[in-house]
Design a protein around this motif. Sequence first.
Motif, PDB file in Angstrom:
ATOM      1  N   GLU A 270     -22.559  -8.723 -15.820  1.00 37.85           N
ATOM      2  CA  GLU A 270     -21.650  -7.744 -16.155  1.00 37.85           C
ATOM      3  C   GLU A 270     -21.708  -6.358 -15.470  1.00 37.85           C
ATOM      4  N   ARG A 327     -16.556  -8.172 -15.200  1.00 34.45           N
ATOM      5  CA  ARG A 327     -16.946  -9.258 -15.260  1.00 34.45           C
ATOM      6  C   ARG A 327     -16.629 -10.004 -13.880  1.00 34.45           C
ATOM      7  N   THR A 336     -18.563 -14.375  -6.660  1.00 36.05           N
ATOM      8  CA  THR A 336     -17.928 -13.279  -7.777  1.00 36.05           C
ATOM      9  C   THR A 336     -17.673 -11.768  -7.086  1.00 36.05           C
ATOM     10  N   TYR A 338     -16.718  -7.797  -7.554  1.00 34.63           N
ATOM     11  CA  TYR A 338     -16.784  -6.543  -8.184  1.00 34.63           C
ATOM     12  C   TYR A 338     -16.047  -5.713  -7.546  1.00 34.63           C
TER      13      TYR A 338
END
Length: 425
Positions: A270, A327, A336, A338
């Motif tokens: 996170e 997330r 992932t 961000y």
Amino acid sequence: MEAPLRSLRLRCSVQNYEWGRRGEESTVARLFERNSGAQIDLACPYAEFWMGTHDSGPSFLMLAGSDSGEVALKKWIRENPGALGDKVVAKWGTGLPFLFKILSVAKALSIQTHPDKELARMLHMMRPSVYKDPNHKPEMAIALTEFKALCGFVSMEELKDVLSVPEITELVGNDEGSKIIQTRELNGYMNAKAVMQSAFIKLMSSNRDVISTLVSKLKNRLFSYKNSEFRGQRLSEKEQLALLLEKQYQADVGVLASFFFNYVKLSPGEALYIGPNEPHAYISGECIECMAASDNVVQAGLTPKYVDIQTLCSMLTYKQGFPEILRGISLNPYVTRYAPPFDEFEVDRCILPSKESVLFSPVPGPSIFIIVAGEGQLQMGSVIEERVAEGDAYFVPAHSQISFSASDDKPIHLYRSGVNSRIFG
């Protein structure tokens, strides 16, 4: 710019701030030891691992053929501006626009905020020894472990509870409580901001002896509650935090100020982003951090360093409410992304299982990669594969393709920082 003949491995810098974790308990220490080959001092705090071109913690390219075997990344980019890509050079010149870090936090950092560009230029001009550069410093933290922080002001509803803390009530007065009721009835943003601003400035501007007395009262009262489980109730998370902060920073205004801020707990993966002129303080844990290329910090509590309370109180937005938690967006099964609302940077998180491979396609801007755990192989363009392991960091020029393969028995955990993709359309 001609394509590099080999991967551009980085030797990076470390910061031994007092709040860092010590010895092998620090991810920063372990990564620095493996990255630099230097032996770590088990008694020394290792707080921040820096990857970039900022003068306070520069990185160096490990290049065969140079006289010393390495060259400052900042110098190499200046001599090879094509490594940044045309759009990056047009927007930021020949400086790397982001600074990439890893933090290992054992003790709370200062209550601080970072100036916007206009204020940063002014502060740098007035006090260059304190405010090291003229740039702004929006930033983002991605949790590697459970990560705790204070960030932004609590909502108006929660502020009622803050002003009911006896020691704070004694300091700011009962008048602020009545203002809250009026603000709730008026339901106006400007009124809410004015009430928050008035109470916070009154606290932060108070005499040191007064603060010391009130912090001592708070400590004694909370210890009494804790030991007797007063009226069958346990201490709240904020009260427990206040006791922790008092233990770390006795008689500090930040112990009382902590009640005004949102208490944020991030799980691994996170992220929290922080814009200019927003108050925050990291409490504990380890994280990846990325920001605009700046080291400007205005501090006002929980630190033995120089504090500038007047500047901090005047620059804050006093925006209220819990911050947004990112997330990330999945790019593929392993990566992932961000992407905060800042042009200078984005971060990719890659968890690559054993025996698997991942390709990072060419992008129009520069990237920095860091292997946080595991081992495997790297391939850049048509270059022969190179072994990679924990602590290895690389600068990857614009328009370069890079891939990673995890070993048979050790998955790879790596991060990439780069310019926010939104500037490329």
